[in-house]
Design a protein around this motif. Structure first.
Motif, PDB file in Angstrom:
ATOM      1  N   THR B 111     -27.410 -31.141 -20.339  1.00 22.34           N
ATOM      2  CA  THR B 111     -26.586 -32.061 -20.108  1.00 22.34           C
ATOM      3  C   THR B 111     -25.877 -32.563 -20.774  1.00 22.34           C
ATOM      4  N   TYR B 113     -25.104 -30.509 -23.230  1.00 24.28           N
ATOM      5  CA  TYR B 113     -23.845 -29.992 -23.444  1.00 24.28           C
ATOM      6  C   TYR B 113     -22.571 -29.408 -22.620  1.00 24.28           C
ATOM      7  N   CYS B 114     -23.191 -29.553 -21.080  1.00 21.47           N
ATOM      8  CA  CYS B 114     -22.401 -29.620 -20.086  1.00 21.47           C
ATOM      9  C   CYS B 114     -20.906 -31.005 -20.034  1.00 21.47           C
ATOM     10  N   LEU B 115     -21.902 -32.135 -20.349  1.00 19.22           N
ATOM     11  CA  LEU B 115     -20.583 -33.148 -21.060  1.00 19.22           C
ATOM     12  C   LEU B 115     -19.780 -33.162 -22.181  1.00 19.22           C
ATOM     13  N   ARG B 117     -18.898 -30.003 -23.061  1.00 20.36           N
ATOM     14  CA  ARG B 117     -17.178 -29.326 -23.087  1.00 20.36           C
ATOM     15  C   ARG B 117     -16.500 -29.478 -22.683  1.00 20.36           C
TER      16      ARG B 117
END
Lengths: 306, 310
Positions: B111, B113-115, B117
């Protein structure tokens, strides 16, 4: 065109969206969907009807919560305890961090820091066991010591007046290491040139602490205090429950919103009352955080939480 | 002229002496205060250990003391004589801690990591979606009913794992750590044709090891010390985690006596109750007390990463 763009983006970010899906689902299921359950505060809950089928009873739950005097008692206790915890814990932690930074060799600092950190690692149940060991009327260490001095033993578990002090001490004890390490990190990151300048100006160690160390800690203190003030209506359930449990004699001095909500739900099974108190706490907490954040934003935009 | 010089020198000497004095006074205050605070932090543990090693009749007669007036390992012997329940509680705690930490850590990292990017268009919206849950909630009751009435998790291991699985604060700390990983790494992997999930698994996770260690240990400590979710959701004895078992034992020894009777102890034998409670406290927190000197540096790391921006 816009819709088209949206679906293009979905396709473009499909991998990231998929990776986010478990967490999104988690918070939908365990945070957002339960918000619908706020309606329970305005219902006369019964098991046959459940959340949606139970009849409405307007503001009865909330009215009863306030008229019984519980609302005022638990709100006052929650806020006062948290204010005492914020002030005393922070002062003690800053005091310990400054001393640790200024005195001692590497080994002294390492060992004492480890020891101060110890209470952070144990569960509230173990803290409860320690309290039992210390405060029990017949065999508790405090009374053993009192008797050793020829004094009368004190009945701590039946005397509400002692508990504000006990709880403040317990909170300080458990949080000391965590906070000290955090403030120590903040002190260590202060530019050493400032200390050298103070040295050249002939400042003694007390002046150096007052004029260099403490002012440099303000940003950390402000952020931590704001976070804590935003949570001023959230009681530390683990501490209160393990220290006091279901000992009703002490409730006047120790009942906080969280223990009240828990007891209404589990012990007396009063879903409507528990939900009402829970919603009251949520709304109060939300308003507090917004207010605090608004005030900080106005004062200094960079310090605001959001 | 020379007189002025001399008096000036005196002043310097005097102020240097004062400074030395200040430093001494300060060091004295410092050492004494820190030593006192340290003693206060460790004394309760000594008290518990001593109490658990004291002959029961002496405890009943004289109370808990800093040194056993009559040494006895009876409490521990009884605890380990019929260990079924204890082993069960340890097993539950270890399995829940392992499963919860591994799954929770993986989801937190993914989670975060997605945020982290920067090229992800909706990252602010999703960040807010998570953050908002820390500001407002439906309270205990709706959440409890969701767990019990709708998902039927009462008396299941999932009831001990799910509540602590994802924590917004940990996601934020992890995200701020991952934001510092150079974007060029992701870019070059993309050019090589790697997908987002592969980049996360192969590149980001190894680079995020320090943060993973820290958050993993925070999660593990939370699971190990958890008793609250057992209090809410567990009534079956087979599913009692360690801390909850201790909680039960402190509150009500009769229940434990019965459990021991079930595993072969004679129920009428008087148990060394007071010593037993303290021995159980040591047994329940032992692994943490042994491990914490070695893992505390990761917690310190976490505090310093987290302190950057709440």
């Amino acid at each position: 065109m816009n819709r088209h763009g949206f679906w293009n983006d979905v396709v473009k970010y499909r991998a990231i969206l998929l990776m986010l899906a478990p967490a999104v689902l988690f918070f939908l299921l365990f945070a957002y969907v339960p918000m619908v359950g706020i309606i329970l505060a305005f219902k006369q809950y019964n098991y046959a009807g459940g959340v949606f089928g139970s009849p409405w009873n307007g503001l009865d739950n909330i009215r009863f919560f306030f008229e019984s005097g519980d609302a005022w008692r638990v709100t006052r206790n929650t806020a006062l305890y948290n204010i005492a915890f914020i002030v005393i814990n922070n002062l003690l932690q800053i005091f310990a961090a400054i001393l640790l930074f200024e005195v001692g060799g590497k080994w002294f600092r390492k060992i004492t820091q480890s020891v101060l950190f110890l209470p952070y690692f144990i569960s509230w149940v173990v803290v409860g066991a320690i309290a039992y060991n210390l405060l029990n009327y017949d065999i508790g260490t405090v009374n053993v010591i009192l008797k050793g001095f020829g004094m009368e033993p004190i009945d701590i578990y039946n005397t509400p007046a002692y508990w504000p002090y006990i709880l403040v001490i317990v909170s300080a004890w458990k949080g000391l290491g965590y906070g000290t390490v955090m403030y120590l990190a903040a002190i260590t990151s202060i530019d050493t040139e400032m200390y050298e300048a103070a040295e050249i100006d002939g400042a003694n160690i007390f002046q150096r602490i007052m004029k260099v160390t403490i002012p440099n800690l303000y940003p950390t203190v402000i952020i931590l205090t704001l976070l804590a003030v935003g949570n001023i209506f959230r009681g530390d359930f683990g501490m209160f429950y393990n220290m006091i449990g279901n000992n009703g004699i002490l409730f006047s001095a120790t009942d906080v919103i969280d223990t009240f909500v828990f007891r209404s739900l589990i012990t007396s099974n009063d879903i409507g009352m528990s939900a009402a108190a829970g919603v009251y706490q949520s709304v109060l907490g939300f308003a507090t955080i917004m207010l605090v954040n608004y005030a900080v934003r106005k004062h200094d935009k960079d310090r605001a939480l959001f | 002229m020379s007189a002025a010089e001399i008096s000036f020198d005196k002043k310097v000497v005097k102020s240097a002496g004062m400074k030395q004095m200040d430093r001494l006074i300060f060091a004295a205050i410092g050492y004494v205060s820190i030593a006192l605070l340290s003693i206060l932090c460790i004394v309760p543990f000594i008290l518990i250990i001593s109490s658990s090693l004291t002959e029961e009749s002496r405890i009943v007669l004289e109370g808990y003391k800093f040194f056993p007036s009559e040494f006895s390992t009876e409490a521990y012997k009884i605890l380990f004589k019929y260990p079924d329940q204890l082993i069960q509680a340890y097993t539950v705690t270890i399995l829940v801690t392992l499963a919860g930490t591994l799954v929770g850590l993986f989801l937190t990292a993914m989670t975060a990591y997605c945020l982290s990017r920067r090229d992800f268009k909706w990252r602010n919206q999703f960040s807010f979606f998570f953050f908002f849950t820390t500001l407002f909630s439906g309270g205990l009751v709706p959440w409890y009913l969701m767990m019990v009435n709708y998902l039927h998790l009462k008396d299941t291991p999932l009831a001990l794992i799910i509540p602590l699985l994802l924590n917004v604060f940990y996601i934020i700390v992890m995200k701020s750590f991952m934001s510092n990983i150079p974007e060029a790494i992701v870019e070059s992997a993309k050019i090589d044709g790697a997908g987002d999930f592969l980049i996360f698994m192969r590149l980001i996770l190894p680079l995020a090891k320090p943060a993973l260690a820290t958050i993993g240990l925070f999660l593990a400590l939370g699971y190990w010390n958890d008793w609250y979710n057992a209090l809410l959701f567990v009534s079956s004895e087979n599913l009692m985690p360690l801390q909850y078992y201790l909680y039960k034992m402190l509150g009500n020894l009769d229940g434990i006596r019965k459990a021991m009777a079930g595993s072969g102890a004679v129920a009428t034998t008087p148990l060394p109750s007071e010593g037993l409670k303290m021995a159980m406290t040591i047994v329940a927190s032992g692994p943490i007390l042994i491990a914490y000197p070695f893992i505390q540096k990761y917690f310190v790391q976490g505090l310093t990463i987290g302190a950057v921006k709440g």
